[in-house]
Write an enzyme that holds these catalytic residues in place. Structure first.
Site, mmCIF file in Angstrom:
data_model
loop_
_atom_site.group_PDB
_atom_site.id
_atom_site.type_symbol
_atom_site.label_atom_id
_atom_site.label_comp_id
_atom_site.label_asym_id
_atom_site.label_seq_id
_atom_site.Cartn_x
_atom_site.Cartn_y
_atom_site.Cartn_z
ATOM 1 N N TYR A 144 0.845 -1.191 0.000
ATOM 2 C CA TYR A 144 0.000 0.000 0.000
ATOM 3 C C TYR A 144 0.881 1.241 0.000
ATOM 4 C CZ TYR A 144 -3.459 3.467 1.577
ATOM 5 O OH TYR A 144 -4.278 4.561 1.676
ATOM 6 N N ASP A 239 9.118 2.759 -0.024
ATOM 7 C CA ASP A 239 8.064 3.435 0.727
ATOM 8 C C ASP A 239 8.244 3.070 2.195
ATOM 9 O OD1 ASP A 239 5.850 4.429 1.918
ATOM 10 O OD2 ASP A 239 4.393 3.523 0.541
ATOM 11 N N LYS A 267 3.873 9.136 9.053
ATOM 12 C CA LYS A 267 3.672 8.524 10.374
ATOM 13 C C LYS A 267 4.681 9.032 11.421
ATOM 14 C CE LYS A 267 0.796 5.106 8.330
ATOM 15 N NZ LYS A 267 0.831 4.239 7.175
HETATM 16 C C1 LIG Z 1 0.172 4.736 5.780
HETATM 17 C C2 LIG Z 1 0.937 4.466 4.558
HETATM 18 C C3 LIG Z 1 0.864 5.296 3.432
HETATM 19 C C4 LIG Z 1 -0.110 6.439 3.336
HETATM 20 O O1 LIG Z 1 0.148 7.441 4.250
HETATM 21 P P1 LIG Z 1 -1.042 8.488 4.590
HETATM 22 O O2 LIG Z 1 -0.395 9.437 5.548
HETATM 23 O O3 LIG Z 1 -2.134 7.665 5.179
HETATM 24 O O4 LIG Z 1 -1.441 9.126 3.332
HETATM 25 C C5 LIG Z 1 1.700 5.041 2.367
HETATM 26 N N1 LIG Z 1 2.548 4.017 2.386
HETATM 27 C C6 LIG Z 1 2.642 3.182 3.439
HETATM 28 C C7 LIG Z 1 3.634 2.071 3.413
HETATM 29 C C8 LIG Z 1 1.821 3.356 4.547
HETATM 30 O O5 LIG Z 1 1.888 2.507 5.565
#
Ligand SMILES: *Cc1c(COP(=O)(O)O)cnc(C)c1O
Length: 428
Positions: A144, A239, A267
């Site tokens: 994701y 990511d 995060k």
């Molecule tokens: C949470 C997450 C996102 C998206 O971040 P948001 O702040 O919710 O837009 C993208 N990549 C990874 C791996 C994530 O865990």
């Protein structure tokens, strides 16, 4: 457990907010029941509007590595707010923050702050496209990367090279530019690269995945992926929105010993405020406007409140490298307790753990890729989730998530969790 106020609030919320929530997973759709409305967080605990208390393993989906509302972040915010909430003009704190990030993560030579993980991944892909002059990207099924159009694509049935949108509103054009590979299966990448020679701008990956539950790249897979990207001049994007500063000071790239070209963060980097960042090799980052031609902007990017919380979090990490051995120790203890419980009830449900990210998969087969992860019995997870909740343990309301241990979780919290885990498993 009395949840009257939450039930009432959810009814009210559904009248004014789609599905009653501002982000879908909060609505408990995959586990059933009514989401609890949270009033307060402190350390390892959250408290709902009906006065119920929980040991929390969501940690706002990752940011709260030190537990809820730690004093040093609160102090930083209270201090920053004295000077104003936003200027939309450069501040010293942004320089401090960028310097600190480049110091903590060797692959980051330059960094741009944004407001969410989604923005970070979308912008990193644009940078890669601008840099290479190519349009296609490869992503892995089950990873994701936020809700950007070109990430909401899954593998199509049949045709190897074409993805299909996973959401209405995403165009076929987007789907055509996103190629889907199998996580931990390098051959799937090789095939896509061969079939799309000199057309692939970037490969984006959660090198340690949290979003199909916790699954790590194998050493050989991630090494070969790096090699392919080098040979084909493809920008490799890690990511690290979830793993950045969580698995180690240098994130997944530190523990896997692989240097990506670009990385994305979110995060933890915001200390609980809405922050994202992307960065990496200078020659790519200098493509970004106004240094270069690739446009990317943000009215509230680098916001002083967000930067003060984020800087406090990262500075704490820099000055307290022992947080990672603490997280490891606590998480290993929890894992061991849960494994003993599984043994005692004669089930071989799989536990994957990397540092303070952990997933209990309701399948008895090893989970090391997307296909093995989705063999999990999500109905069983839903039951388990509610049994744990009744016992005061707040887990992610979905099977395919990691749960997060923080430095605020005490031995007593972990023992209670292990006991609740045993009782809940017996109820299934
Ligand atoms: C949470 C997450 C996102 C998206 O971040 P948001 O702040 O919710 O837009 C993208 N990549 C990874 C791996 C994530 O865990």
């Amino acid at each position: 457990m009395n949840t009257d106020k939450s039930i009432k609030l959810f009814e009210e919320a559904k009248k004014y907010i789609p599905g009653g929530v501002n982000s879908p997973v909060r609505a408990f759709k995959s586990v059933g029941g009514t989401p609890l409305f949270i009033k307060q967080g402190a350390g390892s605990k959250i408290f709902d509007v009906d006065g119920n208390e929980f040991i929390d393993y969501i940690g706002s989906w990752g940011p709260h590595m030190f537990g809820h509302n730690p004093q040093f972040i609160k102090d930083a915010l209270l201090n920053a707010i004295q000077n104003g909430t936003s200027f939309g003009l450069p501040t010293e704190l942004e320089v401090d923050m960028a310097k600190l990030i480049t110091e903590l993560i060797p692959s980051i030579e330059m960094v741009r702050m944004v407001n969410s993980g989604t923005e970070a991944t979308m912008s990193a892909v644009r940078a890669a496209r601008g840099f290479t002059g190519r349009e296609k990207i490869i992503k892995f099924e089950g990873c994701y990367h936020g809700h950007g159009d070109f990430f909401l694509i899954k593998a199509g049935s049949g045709a190897l090279t074409f993805g299909v949108p996973t959401s209405p509103g995403v165009t076929k054009g987007n789907a055509a530019d996103t190629l889907i590979a199998d996580f931990n299966h390098i051959d799937s990448v090789k095939k896509l690269v061969a079939a799309n020679k000199n057309e692939i701008a970037a490969v984006i990956i959660e090198a340690v995945v949290g979003n199909m539950g916790t699954v790590s790249s194998s050493d050989s897979f991630i090494k070969e992926l790096r090699q392919i990207c080098d040979e084909e001049k493809i920008v490799l994007i890690f990511d690290e929105v979830m793993t950045g500063f969580r698995l180690a000071q240098g994130g997944a790239q530190e523990i896997l010993k692989i240097k990506p070209d670009l990385s994305t963060f979110g995060k933890i980097i915001g200390g609980g405020l809405p922050v994202g960042a992307y960065g990496g090799r200078k020659e790519i980052m200098e493509m970004i406007s106004p240094a270069g031609p690739v446009y990317q902007a943000g009215t509230l990017s680098g916001n002083p409140l967000a930067m003060s919380a984020g800087f406090a979090a990262l500075n704490y990490i820099k000055n307290h490298p022992e947080v990672y051995s603490q997280l490891e120790e606590k998480s290993a203890y929890l894992e061991a307790g849960m494994k003993d419980n599984l043994k005692s009830i004669g089930k071989n449900f799989q536990i994957n753990r990397v540092g303070s990210m952990l997933t209990l998969f309701f399948t008895e087969e090893k989970v090391d890729d997307y296909n093995s992860a989705v063999k999990s019995d999500t109905k069983l997870y839903a039951k388990y989730f509610h049994e744990m909740l009744k016992r005061g343990i707040y887990l992610a309301p979905a099977q395919y998530e990691a749960f997060f241990v923080s430095t605020a979780h005490t031995k007593d919290d972990l023992d209670k969790t292990i006991q609740a885990n045993l009782e809940s498993l017996k109820m299934l």
